[in-house]
Design a protein around this motif. Structure first.
Motif, PDB file in Angstrom:
ATOM      1  N   CYS A  89      39.590  60.777 -79.265  1.00  0.00           N
ATOM      2  CA  CYS A  89      39.469  62.090 -78.621  1.00  0.00           C
ATOM      3  C   CYS A  89      40.577  62.324 -77.598  1.00  0.00           C
ATOM      4  O   CYS A  89      41.059  61.380 -76.960  1.00  0.00           O
ATOM      5  CB  CYS A  89      38.135  62.204 -77.883  1.00  0.00           C
ATOM      6  N   GLU A  90      40.932  63.586 -77.458  1.00  0.00           N
ATOM      7  CA  GLU A  90      41.802  64.042 -76.382  1.00  0.00           C
ATOM      8  C   GLU A  90      41.037  65.103 -75.616  1.00  0.00           C
ATOM      9  O   GLU A  90      40.557  66.072 -76.205  1.00  0.00           O
ATOM     10  CB  GLU A  90      43.098  64.629 -76.946  1.00  0.00           C
ATOM     11  N   LEU A  91      40.918  64.880 -74.309  1.00  0.00           N
ATOM     12  CA  LEU A  91      40.125  65.760 -73.461  1.00  0.00           C
ATOM     13  C   LEU A  91      40.971  66.319 -72.326  1.00  0.00           C
ATOM     14  O   LEU A  91      41.937  65.686 -71.890  1.00  0.00           O
ATOM     15  CB  LEU A  91      38.948  64.986 -72.855  1.00  0.00           C
ATOM     16  N   LEU A  92      40.579  67.486 -71.848  1.00  0.00           N
ATOM     17  CA  LEU A  92      41.116  68.054 -70.621  1.00  0.00           C
ATOM     18  C   LEU A  92      39.941  68.144 -69.663  1.00  0.00           C
ATOM     19  O   LEU A  92      38.911  68.754 -69.990  1.00  0.00           O
ATOM     20  CB  LEU A  92      41.722  69.431 -70.887  1.00  0.00           C
ATOM     21  N   GLN A  93      40.083  67.538 -68.473  1.00  0.00           N
ATOM     22  CA  GLN A  93      38.951  67.407 -67.566  1.00  0.00           C
ATOM     23  C   GLN A  93      39.187  68.134 -66.250  1.00  0.00           C
ATOM     24  O   GLN A  93      40.302  68.191 -65.739  1.00  0.00           O
ATOM     25  CB  GLN A  93      38.684  65.934 -67.282  1.00  0.00           C
ATOM     26  N   LEU A  94      38.079  68.643 -65.712  1.00  0.00           N
ATOM     27  CA  LEU A  94      38.087  69.361 -64.446  1.00  0.00           C
ATOM     28  C   LEU A  94      37.028  68.740 -63.553  1.00  0.00           C
ATOM     29  O   LEU A  94      35.850  68.688 -63.935  1.00  0.00           O
ATOM     30  CB  LEU A  94      37.784  70.836 -64.718  1.00  0.00           C
ATOM     31  N   ASP A  95      37.424  68.245 -62.374  1.00  0.00           N
ATOM     32  CA  ASP A  95      36.435  67.659 -61.462  1.00  0.00           C
ATOM     33  C   ASP A  95      35.804  68.745 -60.594  1.00  0.00           C
ATOM     34  O   ASP A  95      36.253  69.898 -60.580  1.00  0.00           O
ATOM     35  CB  ASP A  95      37.046  66.522 -60.630  1.00  0.00           C
ATOM     36  N   LYS A  96      34.766  68.382 -59.860  1.00  0.00           N
ATOM     37  CA  LYS A  96      33.976  69.359 -59.086  1.00  0.00           C
ATOM     38  C   LYS A  96      34.811  70.023 -57.994  1.00  0.00           C
ATOM     39  O   LYS A  96      34.743  71.243 -57.813  1.00  0.00           O
ATOM     40  CB  LYS A  96      32.750  68.648 -58.481  1.00  0.00           C
ATOM     41  N   ASP A  97      35.596  69.250 -57.258  1.00  0.00           N
ATOM     42  CA  ASP A  97      36.431  69.851 -56.212  1.00  0.00           C
ATOM     43  C   ASP A  97      37.434  70.837 -56.798  1.00  0.00           C
ATOM     44  O   ASP A  97      37.660  71.910 -56.221  1.00  0.00           O
ATOM     45  CB  ASP A  97      37.172  68.762 -55.417  1.00  0.00           C
ATOM     46  N   SER A  98      38.016  70.492 -57.920  1.00  0.00           N
ATOM     47  CA  SER A  98      38.970  71.398 -58.576  1.00  0.00           C
ATOM     48  C   SER A  98      38.268  72.654 -59.075  1.00  0.00           C
ATOM     49  O   SER A  98      38.809  73.760 -58.974  1.00  0.00           O
ATOM     50  CB  SER A  98      39.666  70.694 -59.734  1.00  0.00           C
TER      51      SER A  98
END
Length: 193
Positions: A101-110
């Protein structure tokens, strides 16, 4: 790299080039190998993840060690444990890569920064959460009220590209039936064609 996520976003909101650049600057790229975990039960979900490539499954394990598949996530879908992500509580779910898999992730602060600087992202994620809630309600209704064969027929009608990517026992778990029942249903359907 960002074409698929841009198309995903453009279905619901319009962004300027500057807004999209801010968004992509907040994303973290991550690769998973087949059978690698994105999240394990007991950990806190730190990211909402967009599937750029691959297939994952979200599941729980009961006290008897039986797995219960909640969902599959493929290209152009978001995956995570929203409760754990928003509350920082431990997750009760495992999210495992069924393929590389290739993922793009976003954390809560962002995500919070994004809401503040580009408020239309609140609309975007609200629409995603509403759609997920509606889908979950429909899934519960069909699980409670439909025959196993109908659940299978509806699944392959809704996700025709997904069935061939899934092991039979995991699809059976998602449908709430045994692998043997799924095999029997498939044979009956093949005989009708």
């Amino acid at each position: 790299m960002y074409e698929l996520i841009k198309a995903n976003i453009n279905r619901y909101i319009s962004l300027t080039d500057q807004e999209f650049e801010l968004f992509t600057s907040l994303l973290k790229r991550r690769k998973l190998k087949r059978k690698q975990f994105l999240l394990q039960a007991g950990d806190v979900c730190r990211y909402e993840s967009f599937v750029n490539k691959g297939c994952l499954r979200t599941y729980s394990v009961n006290e008897k060690g039986q797995e219960h598949v909640l969902q599959f996530s493929i290209e152009d879908w978001w995956v995570g444990d929203l409760h754990s992500f928003l509350t920082a509580d431990e997750s009760v779910y495992n999210i495992e890569a069924l393929e590389d898999c290739e993922l793009l992730q976003l954390d809560k602060d962002s995500l919070d920064k994004l809401y503040k600087e580009v408020p239309k992202f609140e609309r975007f994620f609200r629409i995603l959460v509403q759609a997920a809630f509606i889908s979950l309600q429909k899934r519960i209704s069909t699980s409670l009220g439909e025959r196993a064969e109908d659940r299978y027929t509806n699944f392959i009608g809704k996700y025709p590209q997904l069935e061939q990517r899934l092991p039979q026992h995991q699809l059976a778990s998602y449908l709430g039936i045994t692998p043997e029942s799924l095999s029997r249903i498939r044979k009956l359907r093949a005989g009708k064609k």
